[in-house]
Design a protein around this motif. Structure first.
Motif, PDB file in Angstrom:
ATOM      1  N   VAL A 113     -14.193  11.306  44.676  1.00 20.63           N
ATOM      2  CA  VAL A 113     -13.237  11.656  43.627  1.00 20.63           C
ATOM      3  C   VAL A 113     -12.031  10.727  43.654  1.00 20.63           C
ATOM      4  O   VAL A 113     -11.690  10.106  42.649  1.00 20.63           O
ATOM      5  CB  VAL A 113     -12.766  13.117  43.768  1.00 20.63           C
ATOM      6  CG1 VAL A 113     -11.679  13.441  42.741  1.00 20.63           C
ATOM      7  CG2 VAL A 113     -13.937  14.081  43.625  1.00 20.63           C
ATOM      8  N   VAL A 143     -12.315  10.857  36.641  1.00 23.22           N
ATOM      9  CA  VAL A 143     -11.082  11.625  36.832  1.00 23.22           C
ATOM     10  C   VAL A 143      -9.820  10.815  36.572  1.00 23.22           C
ATOM     11  O   VAL A 143      -8.708  11.371  36.616  1.00 23.22           O
ATOM     12  CB  VAL A 143     -11.017  12.238  38.249  1.00 23.22           C
ATOM     13  CG1 VAL A 143     -12.277  13.037  38.553  1.00 23.22           C
ATOM     14  CG2 VAL A 143     -10.776  11.170  39.310  1.00 23.22           C
ATOM     15  N   GLU A 201     -16.699  20.199  36.294  1.00 17.48           N
ATOM     16  CA  GLU A 201     -16.040  19.839  37.543  1.00 17.48           C
ATOM     17  C   GLU A 201     -16.011  21.001  38.538  1.00 17.48           C
ATOM     18  O   GLU A 201     -15.383  20.903  39.585  1.00 17.48           O
ATOM     19  CB  GLU A 201     -14.639  19.314  37.254  1.00 17.48           C
ATOM     20  CG  GLU A 201     -14.702  17.991  36.483  1.00 17.48           C
ATOM     21  CD  GLU A 201     -13.363  17.400  36.144  1.00 17.48           C
ATOM     22  OE1 GLU A 201     -12.496  18.136  35.616  1.00 17.48           O
ATOM     23  OE2 GLU A 201     -13.194  16.180  36.378  1.00 17.48           O
ATOM     24  N   TYR A 255     -14.767  21.177  46.778  1.00 20.75           N
ATOM     25  CA  TYR A 255     -13.993  19.959  46.990  1.00 20.75           C
ATOM     26  C   TYR A 255     -13.684  19.802  48.474  1.00 20.75           C
ATOM     27  O   TYR A 255     -13.210  20.748  49.127  1.00 20.75           O
ATOM     28  CB  TYR A 255     -12.710  20.010  46.164  1.00 20.75           C
ATOM     29  CG  TYR A 255     -12.932  19.740  44.701  1.00 20.75           C
ATOM     30  CD1 TYR A 255     -13.602  20.664  43.900  1.00 20.75           C
ATOM     31  CD2 TYR A 255     -12.508  18.552  44.116  1.00 20.75           C
ATOM     32  CE1 TYR A 255     -13.843  20.412  42.558  1.00 20.75           C
ATOM     33  CE2 TYR A 255     -12.729  18.299  42.772  1.00 20.75           C
ATOM     34  CZ  TYR A 255     -13.409  19.223  42.002  1.00 20.75           C
ATOM     35  OH  TYR A 255     -13.637  18.970  40.667  1.00 20.75           O
TER      36      TYR A 255
END
Length: 124
Positions: free
Chosen positions: A48, A64, A90, A94
């Motif tokens: 990311v 992103v 999304e 994470y």
């Protein structure tokens, strides 16, 4: 014992924002790059964003750019991910991670430490 602990995940509507935090303990990572990855259900983990040890350098996944911002506070041994304009696709767990430098992380080389992850769910 080194630990990376993520927090700040949760449920948010599409278009909303969340700020993730990753606090490191057990040693200082002020000389290491720190990064965020995510893994959606049934998919491989993907990069990311990454930030250099000083905070002067950052690099983002194309998906992103312009919406997510990575930052760090070396005094707190913490890295952050500000996520704006979130999309349902999304939705993922994470993870934060530590690597030698930005190139190590962007090139997909093995990283030194990983957190356990925080769930982000974006509803449509």
């Amino acid at each position: 014992q080194v630990q990376l602990v993520e927090s700040g995940g949760g449920l948010v509507q599409a278009g909303g924002s969340l700020r993730l935090s990753c606090a490191a303990s057990g040693r200082t990572f002020s000389n290491y790059a720190m990064a965020w990855f995510r893994q959606a259900p049934g998919k491989e983990r993907e990069f990311v964003a990454v930030i250099s040890w000083s905070g002067a350098g950052t690099y983002y996944a194309d998906s992103v750019k312009g919406r997510f911002t990575i930052s760090r506070d070396n005094g707190k041994n913490t890295v952050y991910l500000q996520m704006n304009s979130l999309k349902p696709e999304e939705t993922a767990v994470y993870y934060c991670a530590v690597g030698k430098n930005i190139r190590t992380i962007v090139d997909g080389l093995p990283l030194d430490y990983w957190g356990q992850g925080t769930q982000v769910t974006v509803s449509s």
